[in-house]
Write a protein that holds these residues in place. Structure first.
Motif, PDB file in Angstrom:
ATOM      1  N   VAL B 337     -49.201 -56.826  -1.013  1.00  0.00           N
ATOM      2  CA  VAL B 337     -49.944 -57.709  -0.113  1.00  0.00           C
ATOM      3  C   VAL B 337     -50.709 -58.763  -0.931  1.00  0.00           C
ATOM      4  O   VAL B 337     -50.700 -59.954  -0.607  1.00  0.00           O
ATOM      5  N   ARG B 338     -51.318 -58.321  -2.014  1.00  0.00           N
ATOM      6  CA  ARG B 338     -52.077 -59.254  -2.836  1.00  0.00           C
ATOM      7  C   ARG B 338     -51.176 -60.318  -3.440  1.00  0.00           C
ATOM      8  O   ARG B 338     -51.536 -61.495  -3.511  1.00  0.00           O
ATOM      9  N   GLY B 339     -49.984 -59.868  -3.875  1.00  0.00           N
ATOM     10  CA  GLY B 339     -49.030 -60.825  -4.442  1.00  0.00           C
ATOM     11  C   GLY B 339     -48.639 -61.895  -3.432  1.00  0.00           C
ATOM     12  O   GLY B 339     -48.497 -63.075  -3.771  1.00  0.00           O
ATOM     13  N   ILE B 340     -48.451 -61.470  -2.187  1.00  0.00           N
ATOM     14  CA  ILE B 340     -48.077 -62.425  -1.132  1.00  0.00           C
ATOM     15  C   ILE B 340     -49.242 -63.366  -0.843  1.00  0.00           C
ATOM     16  O   ILE B 340     -49.074 -64.583  -0.732  1.00  0.00           O
ATOM     17  N   LYS B 341     -50.418 -62.763  -0.761  1.00  0.00           N
ATOM     18  CA  LYS B 341     -51.602 -63.497  -0.340  1.00  0.00           C
ATOM     19  C   LYS B 341     -52.072 -64.485  -1.415  1.00  0.00           C
ATOM     20  O   LYS B 341     -52.365 -65.644  -1.136  1.00  0.00           O
ATOM     21  N   ARG B 342     -52.133 -63.976  -2.654  1.00  0.00           N
ATOM     22  CA  ARG B 342     -52.730 -64.787  -3.719  1.00  0.00           C
ATOM     23  C   ARG B 342     -51.693 -65.624  -4.461  1.00  0.00           C
ATOM     24  O   ARG B 342     -51.992 -66.707  -4.923  1.00  0.00           O
ATOM     25  N   SER B 343     -50.484 -65.045  -4.644  1.00  0.00           N
ATOM     26  CA  SER B 343     -49.537 -65.696  -5.549  1.00  0.00           C
ATOM     27  C   SER B 343     -48.329 -66.267  -4.826  1.00  0.00           C
ATOM     28  O   SER B 343     -47.378 -66.705  -5.468  1.00  0.00           O
ATOM     29  N   GLY B 344     -48.342 -66.186  -3.510  1.00  0.00           N
ATOM     30  CA  GLY B 344     -47.231 -66.772  -2.761  1.00  0.00           C
ATOM     31  C   GLY B 344     -45.909 -66.039  -2.917  1.00  0.00           C
ATOM     32  O   GLY B 344     -44.843 -66.597  -2.687  1.00  0.00           O
ATOM     33  N   CYS B 345     -45.965 -64.757  -3.346  1.00  0.00           N
ATOM     34  CA  CYS B 345     -44.725 -63.977  -3.454  1.00  0.00           C
ATOM     35  C   CYS B 345     -44.135 -63.742  -2.063  1.00  0.00           C
ATOM     36  O   CYS B 345     -44.844 -63.786  -1.055  1.00  0.00           O
ATOM     37  N   GLN B 346     -42.832 -63.463  -2.050  1.00  0.00           N
ATOM     38  CA  GLN B 346     -42.190 -63.030  -0.812  1.00  0.00           C
ATOM     39  C   GLN B 346     -42.464 -61.538  -0.616  1.00  0.00           C
ATOM     40  O   GLN B 346     -42.619 -60.803  -1.600  1.00  0.00           O
ATOM     41  N   PRO B 347     -42.496 -61.077   0.637  1.00  0.00           N
ATOM     42  CA  PRO B 347     -42.588 -59.631   0.852  1.00  0.00           C
ATOM     43  C   PRO B 347     -41.413 -58.920   0.165  1.00  0.00           C
ATOM     44  O   PRO B 347     -40.326 -59.484   0.076  1.00  0.00           O
ATOM     45  N   ASP B 348     -41.675 -57.738  -0.339  1.00  0.00           N
ATOM     46  CA  ASP B 348     -40.631 -56.957  -1.013  1.00  0.00           C
ATOM     47  C   ASP B 348     -39.695 -56.366   0.047  1.00  0.00           C
ATOM     48  O   ASP B 348     -40.125 -55.567   0.886  1.00  0.00           O
ATOM     49  N   SER B 349     -38.425 -56.769  -0.025  1.00  0.00           N
ATOM     50  CA  SER B 349     -37.484 -56.336   1.019  1.00  0.00           C
ATOM     51  C   SER B 349     -37.042 -54.883   0.840  1.00  0.00           C
ATOM     52  O   SER B 349     -36.432 -54.284   1.720  1.00  0.00           O
ATOM     53  N   LYS B 350     -37.367 -54.316  -0.317  1.00  0.00           N
ATOM     54  CA  LYS B 350     -36.953 -52.925  -0.577  1.00  0.00           C
ATOM     55  C   LYS B 350     -37.471 -51.978   0.505  1.00  0.00           C
ATOM     56  O   LYS B 350     -36.736 -51.120   1.005  1.00  0.00           O
ATOM     57  N   TRP B 351     -38.745 -52.121   0.855  1.00  0.00           N
ATOM     58  CA  TRP B 351     -39.357 -51.140   1.753  1.00  0.00           C
ATOM     59  C   TRP B 351     -38.815 -51.220   3.180  1.00  0.00           C
ATOM     60  O   TRP B 351     -38.467 -50.172   3.753  1.00  0.00           O
ATOM     61  N   PRO B 352     -38.731 -52.416   3.780  1.00  0.00           N
ATOM     62  CA  PRO B 352     -38.095 -52.441   5.110  1.00  0.00           C
ATOM     63  C   PRO B 352     -36.641 -51.978   5.083  1.00  0.00           C
ATOM     64  O   PRO B 352     -36.169 -51.330   6.033  1.00  0.00           O
ATOM     65  N   GLU B 353     -35.934 -52.246   3.997  1.00  0.00           N
ATOM     66  CA  GLU B 353     -34.523 -51.803   3.932  1.00  0.00           C
ATOM     67  C   GLU B 353     -34.428 -50.275   3.923  1.00  0.00           C
ATOM     68  O   GLU B 353     -33.559 -49.696   4.575  1.00  0.00           O
TER      69      GLU B 353
END
Lengths: 378, 378
Positions: B337-353
């Motif tokens: 969440v922090r990566g998405i919020k602070r660094s503009g990362c994409q959500p990690d698709s591993k977990w929903p998959e």
């Protein structure tokens, strides 16, 4: 040890690899003595005797028939390919020899019934070669399982029985030859799987059996790996224990699954889950070590507060064994034979009944496979 | 520990029993902080806060909606009954809240797909509440399993997942109510069973799924106990690894079985048999102890001479954990969440998959049960 002339004289019919283990077991068993060995040629018998350091007093024969006809032989051990079991076990019984038969007992139930009928009508003891049943660990597990507080009713069982066969085995071993051991891994490893599941179920037959749609065969059609499930629908099995108010959640069922394979790393684990306790064994068929074997018993367990751990840990129960399980098997067999011979006892019907139920379930698994994985009702 | 204002602010929607465990996990996680709790009434929220000794800084709400609408909340943890997941997870995602969702993720795949679509289109992280995946033991097992020498190819998996529900649970818990957790034991315990089997199979979907003809339901038709098998027919799954000369025995297959039940003693064992090695775990879902968890690894094993023992013993591998697995889950979630919020990362698709594949297989088991235990091909 019994007096020398009191010891049961065992003749071995065939020099299979497993016969070497039984030679040692007989030598360790106080009530038995190795009397004779027969092979298809006298050279093979001599070579076997030499390689295994057998006493020169052991009679060596160049045929199976001579062992069966030797009037001094009390009992035979038959480590022959399964396709030969019916012929030689019946012949042995007719010659009044008690029969210790390597597993799988037969290719199918009609063949086994011929063997059992011959043993019964000639009043000789029958026992199959499932050694693990004779280990004191097995009795210790049974004690726990028959305690309603400690174990309760049987919920589920799973059994793995696998080993990693060499290319040579897969190419040429009798256990993958359709004319010798046509049941392949189902006969060889499945005998242990089904046997231990039935043992866990107190030898009550399942109401249905269904093979899982996962069977690997070799090019000759012999099973190298398979799995199956056994179901006990207790609604169809009258059992006063289960109709008590302690079991208020009908319909109550029990399920067992097993996997056997010549194509996987060695495994022989058994997990038995009861309503109040559970048992896990890693090395049921052949204990890792001879002197002592263990299992894990988990008594009634809850989570600790917040579900961050278990209220009780599995307990590792260690059971020592003065003799290896195969020697205990020979000892049990020999003591039954002596009882029949010297004291006029009847053969113990427990052992043929266990073998018969095992074969019956194996047949049902095979039938389910042949029917495209349809359930087979017993 | 992250700076206080760097910590991910988690709101809990619903005061279920499991929420107490997550409160503690959040408090142990350096990257997260518990920001708000919402219940259906403010009294319930206050009572929960009091009982669990929560800091007075935690915002208490008398509705779920207020948590979702709180602009200071970064992410929500949803321990709601499964029937409410789709509504609240979608709402949370639309409010740009990252979603940590208790298992089972949804009642079926179409519902889960609605949730995942909402998370994806709102660029928020999704993760389900399977804590065991975050324990370092799980990674240690994976390391061994990816070593061709130590483990080889996957042959079979068996998983038990049971606990002995109290009469009160069987009478009134949400997990046995058709309108709340309609999948019963299949959803609750089956999520762990299917999830760990898929994990063992490297998340390759099975080619077919078949439920075993053993399902126990309560009077409302909710599953209390069931079993199923998953089959990978690798002839139908292109995989260069398996087409090499190292695997000369086609047709090669993998089978997995599982049993889940609310009616048996606590069990959560996993047995994974590979061609060269095997793994046995007793306490996969929730380790017996927090600080350290173990598994048994059996490397390539043969019998010793005469088949009277094993050439190598199973090795007990102990893996310590600085934080409990649920705190590691929160930490992993919060760092994404922090990566998405602070660094503009994409959500990690591993977990929903992972969640989607788990739900897909659960659906197939349910379908097989509904079809009278017919195989369902994926």
């Amino acid at each position: 040890m019994a007096d020398e002339d009191e010891r049961v004289r065992i003749g071995i019919v065939g020099c299979a690899e497993i016969a070497r283990k039984l030679c040692r077991a007989i030598s360790l068993s106080p009530s038995a003595t190795l009397w004779a060995i027969g092979s298809r040629s006298i050279d093979k018998a001599r070579s076997f005797a030499h390689q295994n350091g057998l006493s020169s007093s052991v009679r060596l024969y160049g045929s199976y028939m001579e062992v069966v006809e030797d009037p001094d032989v009390d009992a035979v051990y038959l480590p022959l390919p399964t396709s030969l079991h019916v012929q030689w076990a019946v012949l042995a019984a007719r010659h009044k020899k008690h029969v210790l038969l390597e597993k799988p007992a037969a290719l199918d139930l009609p063949q086994l019934d011929q063997i059992l009928e011959a043993c019964s009508s000639n009043r000789v003891q029958f026992m199959d070669g499932a050694m693990w049943l004779h280990h004191p660990r097995t009795s210790r597990m049974r004690e726990l399982m028959t305690d309603p507080q400690l174990f309760g009713h049987l919920n589920s069982v799973h059994r793995n029985s696998t080993f990693c066969a060499t290319p040579e085995f897969l190419d040429g071993n009798i256990r993958v030859k359709p004319d010798l051991d046509g049941l392949g891994a189902l006969g060889d490893l499945g005998w242990y799987s089904v046997g231990s599941i039935l043992w866990a179920a107190g030898y009550r037959l399942p109401t249905s059996v269904v093979a899982l749609p996962q069977v690997t065969c070799n090019s000759a059609g012999v099973i190298l790996a398979c799995s199956a499930s056994l179901i006990w629908d207790w609604r169809r099995v009258p059992n006063p224990d289960l109709d008590s108010p302690r079991h208020p959640h009908p319909p109550y069922q029990t399920v067992a699954t097993f996997h056997c394979s010549f194509l996987a790393n060695l495994s022989m684990d058994l997990a038995i889950i009861g309503s109040n306790g559970s048992i896990h064994v890693m090395d049921l068929t052949i204990p890792i070590e001879e002197q002592s074997a263990s299992f894990d018993f988990t008594p009634a367990t809850k989570f600790v507060e917040l579900h961050i751990g278990w209220s009780t840990k599995p307990e590792r129960i260690q059971v020592s064994s003065e003799l290896p399980q195969e020697a205990l098997m020979v000892e049990e067999f020999a003591s039954l034979v002596r009882g029949i011979k010297r004291s006029g006892c009847q053969p113990d019907s427990k052992w043929p009944e266990i073998s018969r139920k095992t074969q019956l379930v194996l047949d049902a698994v095979k039938k389910s496979i042949d029917l495209g994985y349809a359930p087979v009702h017993l």
